[in-house]
Design an enzyme around this catalytic site. Structure first.
Site, PDB file in Angstrom:
ATOM      1  N   SER A 287      11.437  17.381  -5.505  1.00 46.40           N
ATOM      2  CA  SER A 287      10.107  17.960  -5.351  1.00 46.40           C
ATOM      3  C   SER A 287       9.717  18.628  -6.663  1.00 46.40           C
ATOM      4  O   SER A 287      10.563  19.209  -7.351  1.00 46.40           O
ATOM      5  CB  SER A 287      10.111  18.991  -4.219  1.00 46.40           C
ATOM      6  OG  SER A 287       8.967  19.814  -4.268  1.00 46.40           O
ATOM      7  N   LYS A 293      14.801  20.636  -2.235  1.00 48.19           N
ATOM      8  CA  LYS A 293      14.467  19.502  -1.381  1.00 48.19           C
ATOM      9  C   LYS A 293      15.110  18.202  -1.857  1.00 48.19           C
ATOM     10  O   LYS A 293      15.245  17.952  -3.048  1.00 48.19           O
ATOM     11  CB  LYS A 293      12.949  19.317  -1.305  1.00 48.19           C
ATOM     12  CG  LYS A 293      12.215  20.448  -0.596  1.00 48.19           C
ATOM     13  CD  LYS A 293      10.772  20.070  -0.316  1.00 48.19           C
ATOM     14  CE  LYS A 293      10.680  19.044   0.792  1.00 48.19           C
ATOM     15  NZ  LYS A 293       9.287  18.664   1.090  1.00 48.19           N
ATOM     16  N   ASN A 295      13.944  14.736  -0.657  1.00 43.93           N
ATOM     17  CA  ASN A 295      12.990  14.040   0.210  1.00 43.93           C
ATOM     18  C   ASN A 295      13.427  12.601   0.497  1.00 43.93           C
ATOM     19  O   ASN A 295      13.983  11.932  -0.374  1.00 43.93           O
ATOM     20  CB  ASN A 295      11.611  14.017  -0.448  1.00 43.93           C
ATOM     21  CG  ASN A 295      11.026  15.404  -0.607  1.00 43.93           C
ATOM     22  OD1 ASN A 295      11.165  16.240   0.277  1.00 43.93           O
ATOM     23  ND2 ASN A 295      10.381  15.657  -1.732  1.00 43.93           N
ATOM     24  N   ARG A 326     -16.406 -25.761   1.545  1.00 44.29           N
ATOM     25  CA  ARG A 326     -15.838 -24.734   0.677  1.00 44.29           C
ATOM     26  C   ARG A 326     -16.719 -23.508   0.826  1.00 44.29           C
ATOM     27  O   ARG A 326     -17.937 -23.620   0.832  1.00 44.29           O
ATOM     28  CB  ARG A 326     -15.749 -25.204  -0.788  1.00 44.29           C
ATOM     29  CG  ARG A 326     -14.670 -26.263  -0.990  1.00 44.29           C
ATOM     30  CD  ARG A 326     -14.500 -26.650  -2.461  1.00 44.29           C
ATOM     31  NE  ARG A 326     -14.194 -25.488  -3.270  1.00 44.29           N
ATOM     32  CZ  ARG A 326     -14.714 -25.280  -4.481  1.00 44.29           C
ATOM     33  NH1 ARG A 326     -15.589 -26.143  -4.993  1.00 44.29           N
ATOM     34  NH2 ARG A 326     -14.385 -24.220  -5.159  1.00 44.29           N
TER      35      ARG A 326
END
Length: 452
Positions: A287, A293, A295, A326
């Protein structure tokens, strides 16, 4: 101190994947970039001339000349092609002009002879898809192997089963991993099936092959087969300028794959929450503000891809409604979503392999969480076992009463049941042990692992 870069000193049009960490650096990134598309377009043009030469519609020297000119995509200016594509609505028109000029006389007139721009761009897109899927499949195989190992190792690891976000009845982590693996195998099967059916496109101006007949082909319907052989793609039954089954099938397989891997990701995201902590990514991301942290970045990126993929596929399904021989707009709407879908799914497959190979499982946390509801997680089992002793109505009434007391008095359900005189003969320790109420989880895991 460094100063901000002058935008004039950078290539503002370069696609650096700055906002696409999900597929940045993945195998799919290398097969879907502008240079890769340019390579595929040139391959499609060179193969068309070779196919015509194989059927006697062009001299062998023409095929050699076009092939030599098309061999180096770096010799063509991709940015210039993109800018000039606005004039005709697609990049094939300026590319044909540049390639013809590079080949020169006398063989320049054999470049793109009889084809329309959509023939080349569709064929190139199929080449891009095949090349991307060929790199995506090994990552799915890595994911499958990692999940098979987890399922076998944790065949008998009990954990709370959760329904509608709440504890339901016990299950086993091995069964959860086996379910993830089943989805990965389903994705593999769908991707493989689609990859093996992707066709060349060849129909000429309006899907009749008329120009090839005008150039001397006595049986122009033979040309698509020769073209397909040159590129290793399938021969289509008909020109598919406005019959977009190949693109729709590809979209479906890719969206399914992203969603299947997304299921793994969202489960990991839930189970790795701080207050749950039953699994963790092998190497979580950091982080910018909170040093503590780790994550679940791989799972986050996969979940993001799974959320985007359905909308991209929806655009491609919407292009099935393509008018005339087309279309104006329907075909053009496919290009970017299809490339994005290939990139997202390829990146998700790469991240899923890394996620599952490094996933850390915490059986101790799973076992601890089985007791969070004071034993009520086995109330279904107790309802069945107490009914013959107490009668169905009395058993339900008793369990409802004791469930309320278990929370109010912070006591286990087993402890409270032990105070009921009618139940003294029952083995309450076994009946209230969540680890002994995982049903056929182990057998189901074994059966799932038999699939290859």
């Amino acid at each position: 101190m460094t100063s901000p870069a002058d935008p004039a000193d950078t290539d503002a049009s370069a696609d650096t994947s700055l906002l696409a960490p999900g597929w940045a650096g993945s195998p799919a990134a290398s097969t879907t970039g502008d240079l890769a598309y340019l390579r595929a377009l040139l391959d499609a043009e060179a193969a068309l001339t070779r196919a015509q030469a194989a059927l006697g519609l062009a001299p062998a020297e023409a095929a050699d000349a076009v092939g030599a000119a098309a061999a180096d995509p770096a010799a063509f200016d991709a940015r210039s092609l993109a800018e000039r594509a606005r004039g005709g609505g697609n990049p094939v028109i300026p590319l044909v002009a540049d390639l013809t000029r590079t080949v020169g006389e006398p063989y320049g007139p054999y470049v793109h002879r009889g084809a329309t721009s959509q023939d080349i761009l569709d064929t190139a897109t199929m080449l891009i898809a095949v090349r991307t899927l060929d790199l995506l499949l090994p990552d799915l195989a890595r994911t499958e192997r990692a999940l098979a190992r987890l399922a076998a190792e944790h065949r008998d690891t009990p954990m709370p089963g959760r329904t509608l976000t709440q504890h339901a009845v016990p299950t086993a982590f091995g069964l959860k991993a086996a379910g993830w693996r089943s989805l990965a195998l389903d994705a593999r099967d769908r991707i493989t099936a689609v990859r093996d059916t992707l066709p060349v496109q060849l129909g000429g101006a309006a899907g009749t092959l008329a120009a090839f007949e005008a150039y001397g082909a006595t049986g122009p319907v033979r040309l698509p087969a020769a073209y397909a052989r040159e590129l290793g793609l399938r021969e289509p039954l008909l020109p598919w300028h406005t019959l977009r089954t190949p693109v729709a099938d590809l979209a479906g397989a890719l969206a399914f794959t992203a969603g299947a891997l997304g299921k793994v990701a969202v489960d990991v995201l839930t189970l790795s929450r701080t207050e749950i902590g039953e699994v963790a990514e092998g190497s979580g991301g950091g982080s910018s503000a909170m040093p503590h942290k780790a994550n679940p970045v791989r799972a986050t990126l996969i979940a993001a891809a799974a959320r985007r993929a359905p909308q991209l596929a929806a655009t491609l399904y919407g292009s099935l409604a393509a008018e005339d021989e087309r279309p104006a707009g329907a075909w053009h709407a496919e290009w970017e979503p299809l490339r994005d879908l290939l990139r997202l799914t390829g990146g998700a497959a790469r991240d899923a392999a890394e996620l599952t190979e490094g996933l850390r499982v915490r059986p101790d946390m799973m076992r601890a969480h089985l007791g969070l509801t004071h034993g009520l997680i086995v109330s279904e089992r107790l309802s069945a076992e107490l009914a013959p002793v107490l009668g169905r109505a009395r058993a339900k009434e008793l369990l409802t009463e004791l469930a309320a007391r278990a929370y109010a008095e912070d006591r286990s359900l087993g402890e409270l049941l032990a105070t009921v005189p009618e139940l003294r003969e029952l083995d309450l320790a076994a009946a209230t042990d969540p680890a002994r109420y995982t049903g056929a989880a182990a057998a189901l895991t074994d059966r799932a692992l038999e699939r290859r």
